[in-house]
Motif scaffolding. Structure first.
Motif, PDB file in Angstrom:
ATOM      1  N   UNK A 190       0.810  -1.217   0.000  1.00 45.06           N
ATOM      2  CA  UNK A 190       0.000   0.000   0.000  1.00 45.06           C
ATOM      3  C   UNK A 190       0.846   1.272   0.000  1.00 45.06           C
ATOM      4  N   UNK A 191       1.877   1.293  -0.812  1.00 49.27           N
ATOM      5  CA  UNK A 191       2.778   2.439  -0.881  1.00 49.27           C
ATOM      6  C   UNK A 191       2.820   2.977  -2.305  1.00 49.27           C
ATOM      7  N   UNK A 192       2.915   4.305  -2.394  1.00 49.96           N
ATOM      8  CA  UNK A 192       3.075   4.953  -3.695  1.00 49.96           C
ATOM      9  C   UNK A 192       4.415   5.676  -3.700  1.00 49.96           C
ATOM     10  N   UNK A 193       5.265   5.368  -4.672  1.00 50.47           N
ATOM     11  CA  UNK A 193       6.561   6.025  -4.793  1.00 50.47           C
ATOM     12  C   UNK A 193       6.669   6.663  -6.169  1.00 50.47           C
ATOM     13  N   UNK A 194       7.001   7.944  -6.175  1.00 52.72           N
ATOM     14  CA  UNK A 194       7.138   8.678  -7.429  1.00 52.72           C
ATOM     15  C   UNK A 194       8.512   9.327  -7.484  1.00 52.72           C
ATOM     16  N   UNK A 195       9.270   9.005  -8.524  1.00 50.30           N
ATOM     17  CA  UNK A 195      10.553   9.662  -8.718  1.00 50.30           C
ATOM     18  C   UNK A 195      11.738   8.777  -8.423  1.00 50.30           C
ATOM     19  N   UNK A 196      12.928   9.311  -8.702  1.00 53.96           N
ATOM     20  CA  UNK A 196      14.186   8.597  -8.543  1.00 53.96           C
ATOM     21  C   UNK A 196      14.537   8.430  -7.063  1.00 53.96           C
ATOM     22  N   UNK A 197      14.625   7.192  -6.607  1.00 50.09           N
ATOM     23  CA  UNK A 197      14.918   6.943  -5.199  1.00 50.09           C
ATOM     24  C   UNK A 197      16.361   7.256  -4.839  1.00 50.09           C
ATOM     25  N   UNK A 198      17.241   7.430  -5.842  1.00 53.37           N
ATOM     26  CA  UNK A 198      18.621   7.829  -5.566  1.00 53.37           C
ATOM     27  C   UNK A 198      18.744   9.324  -5.317  1.00 53.37           C
ATOM     28  N   UNK A 199      17.688  10.058  -5.615  1.00 59.46           N
ATOM     29  CA  UNK A 199      17.716  11.496  -5.427  1.00 59.46           C
ATOM     30  C   UNK A 199      16.548  11.867  -4.526  1.00 59.46           C
ATOM     31  N   UNK A 200      15.610  12.594  -5.019  1.00 59.06           N
ATOM     32  CA  UNK A 200      14.407  12.905  -4.260  1.00 59.06           C
ATOM     33  C   UNK A 200      13.240  12.085  -4.802  1.00 59.06           C
ATOM     34  N   UNK A 201      12.599  11.344  -3.927  1.00 62.68           N
ATOM     35  CA  UNK A 201      11.388  10.646  -4.321  1.00 62.68           C
ATOM     36  C   UNK A 201      10.332  10.914  -3.273  1.00 62.68           C
ATOM     37  N   UNK A 202       9.105  10.777  -3.650  1.00 59.19           N
ATOM     38  CA  UNK A 202       8.004  11.049  -2.747  1.00 59.19           C
ATOM     39  C   UNK A 202       7.191   9.784  -2.546  1.00 59.19           C
ATOM     40  N   UNK A 203       6.850   9.538  -1.294  1.00 58.28           N
ATOM     41  CA  UNK A 203       6.066   8.355  -0.979  1.00 58.28           C
ATOM     42  C   UNK A 203       4.801   8.747  -0.242  1.00 58.28           C
ATOM     43  N   UNK A 204       3.787   7.981  -0.502  1.00 58.32           N
ATOM     44  CA  UNK A 204       2.522   8.214   0.173  1.00 58.32           C
ATOM     45  C   UNK A 204       2.085   6.924   0.858  1.00 58.32           C
ATOM     46  N   UNK A 205       1.813   7.003   2.150  1.00 54.22           N
ATOM     47  CA  UNK A 205       1.262   5.885   2.894  1.00 54.22           C
ATOM     48  C   UNK A 205      -0.142   6.289   3.334  1.00 54.22           C
ATOM     49  N   UNK A 206      -1.087   5.455   3.049  1.00 50.27           N
ATOM     50  CA  UNK A 206      -2.480   5.806   3.356  1.00 50.27           C
ATOM     51  C   UNK A 206      -2.795   7.113   2.644  1.00 50.27           C
ATOM     52  N   UNK A 207      -2.967   8.232   3.396  1.00 50.91           N
ATOM     53  CA  UNK A 207      -3.350   9.482   2.741  1.00 50.91           C
ATOM     54  C   UNK A 207      -2.353  10.601   2.979  1.00 50.91           C
ATOM     55  N   UNK A 208      -1.158  10.299   3.511  1.00 50.02           N
ATOM     56  CA  UNK A 208      -0.203  11.360   3.831  1.00 50.02           C
ATOM     57  C   UNK A 208       1.028  11.243   2.951  1.00 50.02           C
ATOM     58  N   UNK A 209       1.505  12.385   2.467  1.00 49.89           N
ATOM     59  CA  UNK A 209       2.701  12.428   1.636  1.00 49.89           C
ATOM     60  C   UNK A 209       3.919  12.697   2.502  1.00 49.89           C
TER      61      UNK A 209
END
Length: 216
Positions: A190-209
């Motif tokens: 249940x995780x959303x990951x957007x972007x390069x994890x070697x640099x800056x990436x954003x993750x969302x758990x449930x409803x919080x970024x």
């Protein structure tokens, strides 16, 4: 030959029998006139088929082990080579869905795509070695070089991009978008990951970024 008439000069049959071509006494071409509606071209294709219907195989050893599986399409060297009873799979590329035996309704496009799949169903893989280690995971969708490469039994994951979701193994319901977008752990769900994890990436758990590298 010259002066031929295609109505009388041809390679084929004049009765309601399948046309079969053999190389070294092994089935290498097959066109069915009627049921079971199989069409195949390549050395030792569909040689073990017993009652499978509406299969199409093109390439050396494609659908080699199939016996009762139906509605499969295999194109490429050893594509769907181990398939025995599974139905409705489409494999295009060198050893695509190579190990699949009972998993149905999978679509693999690319060298080694869904290579290790055995019983997983309704997976879609597009790209080189995509979902390579998936064995029993279901309903996964991946597109891009080695996307969801390490997934073995995770379900309902989506990955888009170069090596997106590469490290996930058994997690479920995850989304990875972008170059090298990776999970926080190999088993996370249940995780959303957007972007390069070697640099800056954003993750969302449930409803919080949250920012995966530096909170902001």
């Amino acid at each position: 030959n010259s002066g031929t008439n295609p109505s009388t000069n041809f390679i084929g049959t004049t009765d309601a029998k399948a046309l079969q071509i053999k190389v070294y006494n092994q089935k290498s071409g097959w066109i069915d006139y009627d049921a079971p509606y199989n069409t195949a071209w390549g050395y030792q294709i569909l040689v073990n088929n017993t009652s499978g219907i509406a299969n199409t195989a093109s390439g050396y050893l494609a659908l080699y082990s199939n016996n009762t599986g139906s509605g499969n399409t295999a194109s490429g060297y050893q594509a769907l080579n181990s398939n025995t009873t599974a139905n409705g799979n489409t494999a295009s590329g060198y050893q695509a869905l190579y190990t699949n035996t009972t998993g149905s309704e999978n679509t693999a496009s690319g060298t080694g795509a869904l290579y290790s799949n055995t019983g997983g169903y309704s997976n879609t893989a597009s790209g080189y070695l995509v979902l390579f280690y998936n064995t029993t995971g279901d309903n996964n969708t991946a597109s891009g070089y080695k996307a969801l490469y390490s997934n073995t039994a995770g379900n309902n994951n989506t990955a888009v991009g170069y090596m997106a979701g590469y490290n996930i193994t058994t997690g479920n319901n995850n989304i990875f978008i972008g170059y090298n977008a990776q999970p926080s752990s190999a088993t996370v769900s249940n995780e959303v990951t957007i972007g390069n994890s070697n640099n800056n990436s954003y993750r969302m758990y449930a409803a919080s970024w949250t920012n995966a590298s530096d909170a902001r």
